[in-house]
Structures are given as structure tokens and as C-alpha cells.
Scaffold this active site. Structure first.
Site, mmCIF file in Angstrom:
data_model
loop_
_atom_site.group_PDB
_atom_site.id
_atom_site.type_symbol
_atom_site.label_atom_id
_atom_site.label_comp_id
_atom_site.label_asym_id
_atom_site.label_seq_id
_atom_site.Cartn_x
_atom_site.Cartn_y
_atom_site.Cartn_z
ATOM 1 C CB THR A 1 9.061 7.074 0.517
ATOM 2 O OG1 THR A 1 8.460 7.440 -0.121
ATOM 3 C CG2 THR A 1 8.665 6.711 2.232
ATOM 4 C CB THR B 1 6.646 9.841 1.729
ATOM 5 O OG1 THR B 1 7.551 10.370 -0.015
ATOM 6 C CG2 THR B 1 5.225 9.823 1.523
ATOM 7 C CB THR C 1 9.944 2.940 -0.262
ATOM 8 O OG1 THR C 1 11.033 3.953 -1.262
ATOM 9 C CG2 THR C 1 11.309 1.664 -1.899
ATOM 10 N N GLY C 2 8.240 3.257 -2.758
ATOM 11 C CA GLY C 2 7.586 2.653 -3.957
ATOM 12 C C GLY C 2 6.331 3.161 -4.225
ATOM 13 N NE ARG D 1 -0.403 9.011 -3.671
ATOM 14 C CZ ARG D 1 0.570 7.872 -3.869
ATOM 15 N NH1 ARG D 1 0.940 8.687 -3.074
ATOM 16 N NH2 ARG D 1 1.694 7.348 -3.740
ATOM 17 C CB VAL D 2 -3.575 9.994 1.338
ATOM 18 C CG1 VAL D 2 -2.364 8.595 2.456
ATOM 19 C CG2 VAL D 2 -3.530 11.085 2.162
ATOM 20 N N GLY D 3 -0.131 8.638 -0.196
ATOM 21 C CA GLY D 3 -0.046 7.141 -0.667
ATOM 22 C C GLY D 3 0.251 5.961 0.768
ATOM 23 C CG ASP D 4 3.518 3.281 0.839
ATOM 24 O OD1 ASP D 4 3.521 4.231 0.066
ATOM 25 O OD2 ASP D 4 3.954 2.669 1.194
ATOM 26 N N GLY E 1 2.969 3.380 -3.185
ATOM 27 C CA GLY E 1 2.375 3.556 -2.064
ATOM 28 C C GLY E 1 1.336 2.615 -2.912
ATOM 29 C CB SER F 1 10.970 12.030 -3.226
ATOM 30 O OG SER F 1 11.971 10.812 -2.352
HETATM 31 C C1 SD4 Z 1 3.753 7.075 -2.450
HETATM 32 N N1 SD4 Z 1 5.723 5.061 -1.212
HETATM 33 O O1 SD4 Z 1 3.190 7.782 -1.680
HETATM 34 C C2 SD4 Z 1 5.290 6.379 -1.352
HETATM 35 C C3 SD4 Z 1 6.369 7.369 -2.667
HETATM 36 C C4 SD4 Z 1 7.632 7.209 -2.481
HETATM 37 O O2 SD4 Z 1 9.691 5.568 -1.823
HETATM 38 O O3 SD4 Z 1 8.300 8.179 -2.466
HETATM 39 N N2 SD4 Z 1 8.003 5.811 -2.554
HETATM 40 O O4 SD4 Z 1 3.195 6.081 -2.459
#
Ligand code: SD4
Length: 327
Positions: A187, A205, A238-239, A215-218, A241, A84
């Protein structure tokens, strides 16, 4: 130097954390004595252990937290077994590995890249965005062009294994929009304080597996996936986003600490903010937060059982189970 007695005391403390999963009592005890634990580095998930090891070497030899967090997370970026982050990261639903990363130093400088492809170390590109451009964030093709301009090579980040996993997913899921559950992400977020007492953070990540292209996360968003304020402390996430962005997670935690909460209390409050708006019992997504403050106290909290983190302090680098909300 770590004496044997000190070591035994540390080990006992460390084991206590594994059992309880909560560093709260220790944090309270430390704030009473006023002793500062530094250097300290904390990072997400089990792959954080190897990343911490690299960061720890830099920190204990008098290096800067900024260098420690960058070099630390680069270990996960280059590891094909970490599916990841970076090389070997699981792709989006079209089979492209797209990367997000951000970094922040003790002066409040920050840099970020999002939706970056074919570059092994997005965290280093983020650092150069911070250091060499008047901007904070570069995305997509522009980020890649910048990376190549400052000397990064293009590489194929899709390994045979991640390609096979994607083909399998495609076959089973028929390109359906993904369900973001607690298993399709991991992440690496890392925050550290150096011997000088300076704090920095990094987050990198490949994002959620099988996400929509683009798509873009946090993780690359300063204040969501990571935030550092040298007056107060730092936090990373993490998690899922989307849920972290909604509450500006890392910034929220730093502000809660500024207003007197311990890192543990601040991480718990941030998780509760999410839980208040979502049915985290019926929809078992995961979000986990880590934080440190200027005293060298740390906190960790997540929604669902299963979030682990790596903490290096007092010469001990170990994996701990985070306490969690859904019980
Ligand atoms: C996201 N927070 O792109 C990241 C995902 C991830 O452990 O791998 N979190 O949303």
C-alpha cells in the site's frame, strides 16, 4: 535556500539513518532544540519516492498538505508497475481489482472509499466523498456510482501483467484461501505537514493480492490505515490490514503521540501491541507504521525486516530502511 554546508549536514544525517534505520536520536535532538521541520512528507515503500516528489513540489510552493498527499499518492495509483495500488494492482481471487482509499485533512474532515472497482484514482473519489457528501465512507457499487456522478471515467485496471500473475496464481493455488505473508502487499500511505504547519494524510491500495472478493482492509478505515490530528500529528500503515484494524493502528499512534511519545516510540508501541497477541516469529506477516508530529519529527517501525519508506524533509527525498521488531 539550502546552503552547501547545510546540505552536507543533511546528507550525513540521511546516511546515518540508512545505516541505523532509526531516526530516534535525531528526533530527540530536535525536540530538545524545539526547531520545527516543515514542510515534511513521509510515505510507505520505495514507490513513495516518486509520490513524495510530487507532494514535495506542492509543499515547497506553499501548497496545502491535503493537496500534497492526494496528488502524491495519485502517482502510485496511476503507475502500472506498482502492483498493489490502483492501476495494475493485483486482483482478488476472482480476478477483480478492488480498491480502498482514505484521506483526512487538518480540520478532521475525512473521506473514504472501499471495494471500489474500475476507477483510476480512488483517493480523489475519497476526497470528493469528504467534500461533496454528508458522509465519510462509500463502498462498492455505490462508491462507483458516486465516482461516475462526479465525473470519473470507468477504466479497466487489470493490466496484461496483473492478469497473467492472477492466472498463474489460480493455476498454482487452485483458488485456496490466501496466506497473508510479507510479500503480497505494498500500500501507499502518506502523511505530510505543510509550511503552515497543517497536517493531512492519505492511504490507497488494491489491498492484498488474491483476497476474497469483497474483502476490505485497513487502508480505507479512518483510524486504522491512516489518521491525522492537526493538534498532534498523523500516522499511516501498510501490511496485513486485519492486524492493523484490530489495534486501530494509526489512531493508536496519534493518541500515543498526544500522550507524549515521539513518533518513533509511538510506532514501536503499536507494533508491540500486535506482537503481544500474535506469534510474529512463526507467522511472518508484515505490518509497518509511519508517523510525523507537529515538530516535524518522524518515526517508522515494522514487524519484519524489509519495510522501506520515503522521507522528504530539508530538501532531501530519500528511501530509508525501517527498524523492525523480529530480530
Ligand atoms: C490491506 N494494508 O489491504 C493493505 C495491504 C497493503 O501494504 O497493501 N499493505 O490490508
Amino acid at each position: 535556500m539550502t546552503t552547501r554546508r547545510k546540505f552536507i549536514k543533511q546528507s550525513a544525517l540521511a546516511s546515518a539513518f540508512v545505516i541505523t534505520g532509526m531516526p530516534k536520536a535525531r528526533s530527540e535532538e530536535m525536540s530538545m532544540t524545539g526547531s520545527i521541520k516543515k514542510p515534511i512528507v513521509i510515505s510507505t515503500w520505495e514507490h513513495g519516492l516518486a509520490a513524495n516528489e510530487t507532494a514535495w513540489k506542492i509543499l515547497t510552493s506553499g501548497g496545502k498538505a491535503l493537496d500534497a498527499v492526494e496528488k502524491g499518492v495519485m502517482v502510485s495509483e496511476a503507475d502500472p508497475n506498482v502492483t498493489s495500488v490502483g492501476y495494475g494492482g493485483l486482483p482478488d481471487r476472482d480476478g477483480n481489482v478492488t480498491l480502498d482509499a482514505c484521506i483526512m485533512d487538518e480540520k478532521g474532515n475525512c473521506g473514504s472509499v472501499a471495494f471500489l472497482q474500475n476507477i483510476m484514482h480512488p483517493i480523489s473519489v475519497a476526497r470528493l466523498v469528504m467534500e461533496k457528501t454528508p458522509h465519510i465512507m462509500l463502498v462498492g457499487e455505490g462508491a462507483q456510482r458516486f465516482a461516475k456522478m462526479v465525473g470519473f471515467q470507468e477504466v479497466n485496471l487489470l493490466t496484461g501483467e496483473s492478469k497473467r500473475a492472477w492466472e498463474m496464481w489460480l493455476k498454482e493455488n487452485k483458488y485456496e484461501p490466501i496466506k497473508i505473508d510479507k510479500d503480497n502487499h505494498d500500500t501507499i500511505g502518506m502523511v505530510a505537514m505543510d509550511k503552515n504547519g497543517d497536517i493531512s494524510g492519505a492511504c490507497t491500495t488494491s489491498g492484498l493480492a488474491w483476497k476474497y472478493h469483497g474483502r476490505v482492509g485497513d487502508s480505507p478505515i479512518i483510524g486504522a490505515g491512516m489518521y491525522a490530528d492537526n493538534e498532534v500529528g498523523a500516522a499511516c500503515a501498510t501490511g496485513k490490514g486485519e492486524e492493523v484494524i484490530r489495534i486501530c493502528g494509526a489512531h493508536l499512534i496519534v493518541e500515543l503521540m498526544r500522550n507524549g511519545k515521539s513518533p518513533q516510540q509511538a510506532c514501536e508501541e503499536a507494533v508491540k501491541r500486535i506482537a503481544k497477541k500474535r506469534d510474529v516469529y512463526k507467522d511472518p506477516f508484515q505490518v509497518g507504521f509511519l508517523a510525523i508530529n507537529k515538530k516535524g519529527e518522524h518515526g517508522a517501525y515494522c514487524i519484519q525486516k524489509g519495510f522501506k519508506y520515503a522521507l522528504a524533509v530539508d530538501g532531501v527525498n530519500k528511501i530509508y530502511d525501517s527498524d523492525f521488531y523480529v530480530k
